[in-house]
Design a protein around this motif. Structure first.
Motif, PDB file in Angstrom:
ATOM      1  N   HIS A 102       0.794  -1.382  -0.174  1.00 62.52           N
ATOM      2  CA  HIS A 102      -0.165   0.039   0.075  1.00 62.52           C
ATOM      3  C   HIS A 102       0.855   1.507  -0.036  1.00 62.52           C
ATOM      4  CE1 HIS A 102      -3.629   2.415   1.601  1.00 62.52           C
ATOM      5  NE2 HIS A 102      -2.445   3.245   2.076  1.00 62.52           N
ATOM      6  N   HIS A 148       1.169   4.217  -2.928  1.00 63.60           N
ATOM      7  CA  HIS A 148       0.920   5.964  -2.860  1.00 63.60           C
ATOM      8  C   HIS A 148       2.218   6.582  -3.814  1.00 63.60           C
ATOM      9  CE1 HIS A 148      -2.285   6.846   0.058  1.00 63.60           C
ATOM     10  NE2 HIS A 148      -1.865   5.839   0.667  1.00 63.60           N
ATOM     11  N   TYR A 163       5.845  10.437   2.873  1.00 56.58           N
ATOM     12  CA  TYR A 163       4.568   9.793   2.909  1.00 56.58           C
ATOM     13  C   TYR A 163       4.110   9.750   4.126  1.00 56.58           C
ATOM     14  CZ  TYR A 163       1.880   5.577   3.371  1.00 56.58           C
ATOM     15  OH  TYR A 163       0.431   4.495   3.394  1.00 56.58           O
ATOM     16  N   SER A 172       0.270   9.544   6.074  1.00 57.02           N
ATOM     17  CA  SER A 172      -0.985   9.081   6.065  1.00 57.02           C
ATOM     18  C   SER A 172      -1.648   8.760   7.478  1.00 57.02           C
ATOM     19  CB  SER A 172      -1.313   7.903   5.152  1.00 57.02           C
ATOM     20  OG  SER A 172      -0.720   6.579   5.983  1.00 57.02           O
ATOM     21  N   ASP A 230      -6.012   7.219   0.027  1.00 61.48           N
ATOM     22  CA  ASP A 230      -6.160   5.905  -0.296  1.00 61.48           C
ATOM     23  C   ASP A 230      -7.071   5.830  -1.475  1.00 61.48           C
ATOM     24  OD1 ASP A 230      -4.737   5.405   1.878  1.00 61.48           O
ATOM     25  OD2 ASP A 230      -6.090   4.294   2.850  1.00 61.48           O
TER      26      ASP A 230
END
Ligand code: AMP
Ligand code: MG
Length: 327
Positions: free
Chosen positions: A110, A114, A131, A133, A287
């Motif tokens: 995952h 991204h 990154y 999230s 996402d």
């Protein structure tokens, strides 16, 4: 070479999303959000949401693909990291499709998805990636066959920190966008713990201090101060990675990347260093199934497919565990 079409399915946490893409375009997409009525994301409730929605969602995407003459080449799914029950729900659907349609199965990391969707949309070549999230916060870059992690959170992800503080302040999940709105009306900065250790950062002490600050400061000022402190930590580590590795591009990825203030701070840092700054639009930042399909296509073209027996989900799957066969 025959055009390849890949179906990607994402469902690690709050967004169940599926998309079909080819080399150049997004052909079809659909999504269904799980929003908790109160509290944070509950893994089992999210998985129940995904299980009840996934049939219709996939049917819609396949029907839309059919209208465009799509003949699927592979099905890719988010293999991890993420909530175990959610991952298993999506993996089960992907395996069933792979078997029923007789097409290869691809397990996508995952975090890497991204990155790859950002590289695709922004046409970034070899960036340092920030990154950020809900569950993850990392500074990465490609070197010798892997995306290496140069710095990461020592405790919770920045999105999780924002959401926790937001919940305490009375916002419904997700708190990140509401904190951004409140911060715009702040009058002053309140000092909060700035924690960078080596190349890593930590957000739980900051979150606790921000909650405590609400006893003597306005919500607007604390939201602003939380953002300024946390984002400065992230920008500092990104800048040091850029200097250390000697690259000249920065790519922002992950849901917190939708934040305009974070983008502004990164853009300023990049301008100062003569680096290019890339931030894809919001729908690619959060996402989404497109990112799984895009990474699935890259993996398909480099023969990185999975047998069903090796397709168990990996809830703590790290991006530096993946052999990057497509660069
Ligand atoms: P992801 O898991 O990558 O979809 O990211 C979800 C996280 O992004 C959640 O923690 C949200 O609170 C956060 N988020 C979304 N929009 C914003 C925003 N505008 N500012 C800060 N955080 C945000
Ligand atoms: Mg994510």
């Amino acid at each position: 070479m025959k055009n390849k079409f890949v179906l990607g399915i994402e469902g690690t946490a709050w967004n169940l999303s599926a998309a079909i893409i080819d080399r150049t375009d997004v052909i079809a997409e659909a999504e269904s959000h799980y929003t908790p009525k109160e509290g944070g994301l509950h893994p089992r409730m999210a998985a129940q949401h995904h299980a009840s929605e996934i049939g219709d969602l996939i049917r819609d995407v396949l029907a839309e693909g059919k209208e465009h003459g799509v003949d699927l080449s592979a099905v890719a799914f988010s293999q991890g990291p993420g909530f175990g029950p959610c991952l298993r729900t999506v993996a089960t659907a992907a395996r069933a499709l792979s078997l029923a349609l007789g097409i290869p199965l691809i397990g996508v990391n995952h975090c890497i998805a991204h990155i790859e969707v950002g590289r695709w949309i922004c046409n970034a070549k070899d960036p340092v990636i920030l990154y950020v999230s809900g569950g993850n916060s990392q500074v990465l870059s490609y070197r010798d066959g892997k995306y290496r992690i140069f710095g990461e959170t020592l405790d919770i992800g920045i999105g999780n920190a924002l959401d926790k503080f937001g919940r305490y302040a009375g916002f419904q999940h997700p708190g990140g966008p509401k904190i951004e709105e409140m911060a715009k009306n702040a009058k002053k900065y309140i000092p909060l713990p700035y924690v960078v250790k080596g190349m890593d950062f930590s957000f739980s002490g900051l979150t606790t201090a921000a909650k405590e600050a609400l006893a003597h400061a306005s919500l607007e000022d604390v939201c602003h101060s939380f953002q300024e402190t946390a984002f400065a930590m992230l920008v500092e580590v990104t800048e040091r990675a850029l200097a250390h590795i000697g690259k000249d591009e920065v790519l922002l990825a992950g849901g917190v990347g939708a934040n305009e203030r974070l983008k502004e701070m990164l853009d300023l840092m990049c301008k100062d260093r003569g680096a290019k700054f890339y931030a894809p639009e919001k729908k690619f930042m959060c996402d989404n199934g497109i990112m799984i399909a895009r990474t699935g296509l890259l993996m398909l073209e480099s023969d990185a497919t999975l047998s069903i027996k090796d397709s168990a989900v990996i809830p703590n799957y790290r991006p530096d565990d993946v052999d990057v066969t497509w660069i």
